[in-house]
Write a protein that holds these residues in place. Structure first.
Motif, mmCIF file in Angstrom:
data_model
loop_
_atom_site.group_PDB
_atom_site.id
_atom_site.type_symbol
_atom_site.label_atom_id
_atom_site.label_comp_id
_atom_site.label_asym_id
_atom_site.label_seq_id
_atom_site.Cartn_x
_atom_site.Cartn_y
_atom_site.Cartn_z
ATOM 1 N N ALA A 130 10.915 3.882 36.835
ATOM 2 C CA ALA A 130 11.787 3.959 35.661
ATOM 3 C C ALA A 130 10.994 4.174 34.385
ATOM 4 O O ALA A 130 11.476 4.827 33.453
ATOM 5 C CB ALA A 130 12.613 2.676 35.544
ATOM 6 N N GLU A 131 9.749 3.660 34.340
ATOM 7 C CA GLU A 131 8.957 3.814 33.122
ATOM 8 C C GLU A 131 8.568 5.266 32.853
ATOM 9 O O GLU A 131 8.158 5.607 31.745
ATOM 10 C CB GLU A 131 7.698 2.943 33.174
ATOM 11 N N ASP A 132 8.713 6.144 33.876
ATOM 12 C CA ASP A 132 8.436 7.567 33.642
ATOM 13 C C ASP A 132 9.382 8.143 32.591
ATOM 14 O O ASP A 132 9.026 9.095 31.892
ATOM 15 C CB ASP A 132 8.572 8.356 34.948
ATOM 16 N N PHE A 133 10.581 7.569 32.495
ATOM 17 C CA PHE A 133 11.544 8.038 31.503
ATOM 18 C C PHE A 133 11.398 7.298 30.171
ATOM 19 O O PHE A 133 12.289 7.370 29.319
ATOM 20 C CB PHE A 133 12.967 7.870 32.035
ATOM 21 N N ALA A 134 10.285 6.615 29.998
ATOM 22 C CA ALA A 134 10.010 5.943 28.729
ATOM 23 C C ALA A 134 8.632 6.327 28.202
ATOM 24 O O ALA A 134 8.119 5.696 27.281
ATOM 25 C CB ALA A 134 10.106 4.424 28.894
ATOM 26 N N ARG A 135 8.030 7.368 28.771
ATOM 27 C CA ARG A 135 6.662 7.744 28.389
ATOM 28 C C ARG A 135 6.592 8.408 27.018
ATOM 29 O O ARG A 135 5.582 8.345 26.334
ATOM 30 C CB ARG A 135 6.066 8.678 29.448
ATOM 31 N N ASN A 136 7.653 9.086 26.625
ATOM 32 C CA ASN A 136 7.676 9.768 25.324
ATOM 33 C C ASN A 136 9.134 9.966 24.920
ATOM 34 O O ASN A 136 10.053 9.701 25.706
ATOM 35 C CB ASN A 136 6.925 11.107 25.386
ATOM 36 N N THR A 137 9.342 10.436 23.700
ATOM 37 C CA THR A 137 10.711 10.553 23.187
ATOM 38 C C THR A 137 11.521 11.591 23.960
ATOM 39 O O THR A 137 12.743 11.435 24.123
ATOM 40 C CB THR A 137 10.692 10.928 21.697
ATOM 41 N N ASP A 138 10.858 12.636 24.454
ATOM 42 C CA ASP A 138 11.588 13.651 25.219
ATOM 43 C C ASP A 138 12.045 13.101 26.563
ATOM 44 O O ASP A 138 13.161 13.377 27.015
ATOM 45 C CB ASP A 138 10.700 14.885 25.423
ATOM 46 N N ALA A 139 11.174 12.322 27.212
ATOM 47 C CA ALA A 139 11.569 11.695 28.480
ATOM 48 C C ALA A 139 12.725 10.725 28.256
ATOM 49 O O ALA A 139 13.655 10.638 29.075
ATOM 50 C CB ALA A 139 10.380 10.976 29.106
ATOM 51 N N GLU A 140 12.693 9.982 27.149
ATOM 52 C CA GLU A 140 13.783 9.056 26.843
ATOM 53 C C GLU A 140 15.087 9.804 26.589
ATOM 54 O O GLU A 140 16.166 9.341 26.993
ATOM 55 C CB GLU A 140 13.409 8.219 25.620
ATOM 56 N N PHE A 141 14.992 10.953 25.940
ATOM 57 C CA PHE A 141 16.201 11.743 25.676
ATOM 58 C C PHE A 141 16.828 12.200 26.990
ATOM 59 O O PHE A 141 18.059 12.141 27.154
ATOM 60 C CB PHE A 141 15.862 12.962 24.805
ATOM 61 N N ILE A 142 16.001 12.662 27.921
ATOM 62 C CA ILE A 142 16.519 13.101 29.217
ATOM 63 C C ILE A 142 17.236 11.954 29.914
ATOM 64 O O ILE A 142 18.326 12.113 30.462
ATOM 65 C CB ILE A 142 15.364 13.634 30.084
ATOM 66 N N ARG A 143 16.619 10.770 29.883
ATOM 67 C CA ARG A 143 17.220 9.592 30.521
ATOM 68 C C ARG A 143 18.536 9.207 29.856
ATOM 69 O O ARG A 143 19.536 8.943 30.542
ATOM 70 C CB ARG A 143 16.240 8.424 30.435
ATOM 71 N N ASP A 144 18.569 9.199 28.542
ATOM 72 C CA ASP A 144 19.737 8.692 27.822
ATOM 73 C C ASP A 144 20.913 9.662 27.845
ATOM 74 O O ASP A 144 22.064 9.246 27.637
ATOM 75 C CB ASP A 144 19.369 8.368 26.375
ATOM 76 N N THR A 145 20.656 10.941 28.073
ATOM 77 C CA THR A 145 21.746 11.912 28.060
ATOM 78 C C THR A 145 22.221 12.284 29.453
ATOM 79 O O THR A 145 23.203 13.026 29.575
ATOM 80 C CB THR A 145 21.317 13.194 27.316
ATOM 81 N N ALA A 146 21.553 11.813 30.498
ATOM 82 C CA ALA A 146 21.995 12.124 31.859
ATOM 83 C C ALA A 146 23.363 11.492 32.109
ATOM 84 O O ALA A 146 23.539 10.289 31.934
ATOM 85 C CB ALA A 146 20.974 11.634 32.876
ATOM 86 N N SER A 147 24.314 12.292 32.546
ATOM 87 C CA SER A 147 25.654 11.759 32.775
ATOM 88 C C SER A 147 25.768 11.084 34.134
ATOM 89 O O SER A 147 26.714 10.340 34.371
ATOM 90 C CB SER A 147 26.694 12.879 32.669
ATOM 91 N N VAL A 148 24.804 11.348 35.036
ATOM 92 C CA VAL A 148 24.829 10.750 36.366
ATOM 93 C C VAL A 148 23.442 10.174 36.668
ATOM 94 O O VAL A 148 22.427 10.852 36.473
ATOM 95 C CB VAL A 148 25.207 11.774 37.453
ATOM 96 N N VAL A 149 23.412 8.929 37.136
ATOM 97 C CA VAL A 149 22.156 8.260 37.497
ATOM 98 C C VAL A 149 22.308 7.670 38.891
ATOM 99 O O VAL A 149 23.320 7.031 39.183
ATOM 100 C CB VAL A 149 21.805 7.140 36.490
ATOM 101 N N LEU A 150 21.311 7.901 39.748
ATOM 102 C CA LEU A 150 21.277 7.266 41.057
ATOM 103 C C LEU A 150 20.050 6.386 41.132
ATOM 104 O O LEU A 150 18.919 6.857 40.982
ATOM 105 C CB LEU A 150 21.234 8.306 42.190
ATOM 106 N N LEU A 151 20.280 5.082 41.339
ATOM 107 C CA LEU A 151 19.194 4.124 41.472
ATOM 108 C C LEU A 151 19.062 3.734 42.933
ATOM 109 O O LEU A 151 19.975 3.143 43.513
ATOM 110 C CB LEU A 151 19.466 2.886 40.608
#
Length: 603
Positions: free
Chosen positions: A508-529
């Motif tokens: 999960a921390e891969d989507f917190a490495r930089n602001t662009d990765a965070e944007f991808i995570r926060d705008t995804a309409s579907v998440v599978l954990l």
């Protein structure tokens, strides 16, 4: 210890009409064969054998307000949990009389305190308001008042496991404000009350209205069935099929996060196959070479991009369908140079003076190849190659041009020229295109990925067609600022181009490495954990607003099980793939070898 006979006698006392049932003494039926031979009762638990333990609770009282999240946590508790609810309507006339009497007493108590000059008791005031609201509903809405019994039974394979799970469940009750008690010395009555016989032997009840009761029923796992969607899996809560049309979502972006071997790649491959069959174009950036068997089976285009590969892409390509092809092509080329000439990650590789030099020499190289910005008829002329631009730099003869030429020499005329000094010989005629980066050295992967992303952009923009861009093991791209920036641009702009970006990673921390990765995570309409390590839970809990039950479940998920999150749904999912397609999906070395030796791998 007591056996089935004691339950027979207990039931006969409670329900005399049961005399003629198959439970009659001397009768032997299927019930006698499948029922346990005996039951051991302790003070606050019971067990059938050394591997079958259980405990019953009854709920004495509920908080005035109980959020659906807490109810969902109880119903979705990660254990073998059973819930039994008994409902009995009360006589509305008696209820109305009782409520009026209580309201009169509360008002009298409040007025008496006011007359005596006492400080208001806000607890009494709140009770008076809630009682008045109940009276209003009774008189205006004629809402029935019900007597509700709520029992919970937890099963485990050992006493230690039962005690550990019991503590977790009781902590959940405590957090929710639910007053629940173990049925001390009443486990026998609790067991019978849990059976589907309609017999309430515990007789622990609490009154509530129909609105509150309606919210208590455990139908909290919503269905998700899109008639024209892809099969995502099976809802583990109710066994229904889950289908989704990603292009009908708020945006078409999807991310999957899970441990190695949890089923992420299996899910993506199954989705790719469904997409191709239904006419959606798929472009896969394959860092590990895992999609080759599926691509070959579906008749897709498999592009090996090692330095000696036969497939070539010109870094100076332009898209003649763009409004301004040379300007767009210039920025693509400049972005590629930024990656190719970078010496340290995160540091700029071109100065402002060098960018100006790239600008002028780029135009000169294009003009030399016959491509003119003001003449659209020349936009389909083959563009110059990297060595042509290198020669233009050399011909400048300035120190800045010579230094830039030296830096680009290994790509233009050196050992890497075979891979980067070339005309494009790749065309996309199939619905599935896989870019294989398995044999690309790590040093060159960002350079290749930048090429691929420019190539994808050109083809997505060229034709309005449903398209999915899928990146397996995306952690490699997210940690690089330039490639993460490109992925973020796709996430922003793909929706308007009838396309979606799907990323898969282990952490999960891969989507917190930089602001662009965070944007991808926060705008995804579907998440599978998928299954997670315990250390990842705090981050996931905060990022995706997970409930306590959801976080507990994530650490015990089996391969192929996941939690599907959308804007309006939270579904426990099981990804079921066709057995005959499994050899094309699996990446376990032992299974791959076995299928090859047995002829199971598709051509």
């Amino acid at each position: 210890m007591f056996g089935l006979e004691r339950i027979r006698r207990r039931l006969r006392r409670e329900q005399p009409g049961i005399q003629g049932s198959p439970l009659e003494i001397g009768g032997r039926s299927i019930i006698d064969h499948i029922a346990p031979s005996g039951l051991f009762l302790e003070l606050d638990y019971f067990h059938f054998s050394t591997t079958e333990y259980g405990r019953v609770w009854f709920v004495e009282d509920w908080p005035e307000r109980l959020g659906l999240t807490y109810l969902h946590d109880i119903y979705s508790f990660p254990g073998n949990l059973r819930v039994s609810i008994f409902v009995r309507p009360l006589d509305p006339r008696l209820v109305l009389q009782s409520v009026k009497r209580e309201l009169t007493q509360l008002r009298a108590q409040r007025l008496s305190g006011q007359q005596e000059g006492k400080i208001p008791d806000y607890g009494v005031i709140a009770t008076e308001r809630s009682t008045e609201e109940v009276l209003r509903k009774l008189q205006e809405e004629r809402a029935p008042i019900l007597l509700v019994s709520f029992y919970v039974c937890l099963f485990a394979r050992s006493l230690d496991e039962l005690n550990k799970a019991s503590r977790q469940l009781e902590e959940l009750f405590l957090d929710a404000g639910v007053r629940a008690h173990r049925a001390m010395a009443k486990q026998e009555a609790g067991i019978i009350s849990m059976l589907p016989l309609g017999v309430n032997l515990l007789n622990q009840a609490r009154n509530m209205d129909s609105h509150a009761l309606g919210a208590m029923f455990p139908f909290v796992s919503s269905d998700y069935l899109a008639p024209r969607g892809h099969f995502m899996g099976i809802n583990r809560a109710n066994g229904t099929l889950v289908t989704m049309d990603i292009f009908e979502e708020e945006n078409t972006n999807l991310i999957t996060v899970g441990n190695m071997g949890s089923g992420k790649s299996m899910f993506l491959k199954y989705q790719v196959e469904q997409a191709v069959i239904t006419g959606t174009r798929c472009m896969v950036i394959d860092l590990e070479g895992e999609f080759r068997p599926l691509c070959m089976d579906l008749g897709g285009t498999y592009l090996e991009l090692s330095t000696a590969a036969e497939h070539k892409m010109n870094v100076l390509d332009i898209n003649p369908e763009d409004r301004d092809p040379l300007t767009e092509g210039y920025y693509d080329f400049l972005g590629w140079l930024e990656v190719a000439l970078r010496e340290r990650r995160g540091e700029p590789s071109l100065s402002a003076r060098e960018k100006n030099l790239v600008d002028t020499t780029y135009k000169e190289a294009m003009a030399g190849a016959g491509v003119q910005q003001e003449d659209p008829s020349t936009w389909r002329t083959p563009p110059p190659t990297l060595s042509t631009w290198y020669q233009v730099l050399r011909e400048r003869g300035t120190p800045d041009a010579d230094e830039l030429a030296e830096r680009i020499a290994r790509y233009a005329v050196g050992l890497l020229a075979e891979a980067f000094d070339c005309q494009t010989n790749v065309t996309i005629d199939s619905s599935l295109v896989v870019f294989d980066l398995k044999d690309v050295p790590d040093e060159l992967k960002p350079v290749r990925v930048r090429q691929i992303q420019s190539f994808i952009w050109s083809n997505v923009l060229r034709e309005m067609r449903p398209t999915l861009v899928i990146v397996d093991e995306a952690w490699w791209l997210l940690q690089d600022l330039e490639t993460a920036r490109d992925l973020s641009a796709m996430a922003r702009r793909f929706r308007k181009r009838y396309a979606g970006l799907w990323l898969s990673t282990q952490h999960a921390e891969d989507f917190a490495r930089n602001t662009d990765a965070e944007f991808i995570r926060d705008t995804a309409s579907v998440v599978l954990l998928f299954a997670q390590n315990p250390s990842a839970i705090p981050l996931l809990e905060g990022r995706f607003a997970l409930s306590g039950a959801e976080t507990r479940e994530l650490v015990v998920l089996h391969p192929g099980e996941a939690l599907l999150l959308t804007r309006h749904h939270r579904i426990p999912l099981y990804i079921a793939v066709p057995k005959e397609r499994y050899p094309l999906y699996t990446t376990k070395p032992q299974e791959v070898i076995a299928f090859r030796e047995g002829g199971g791998e598709s051509k």
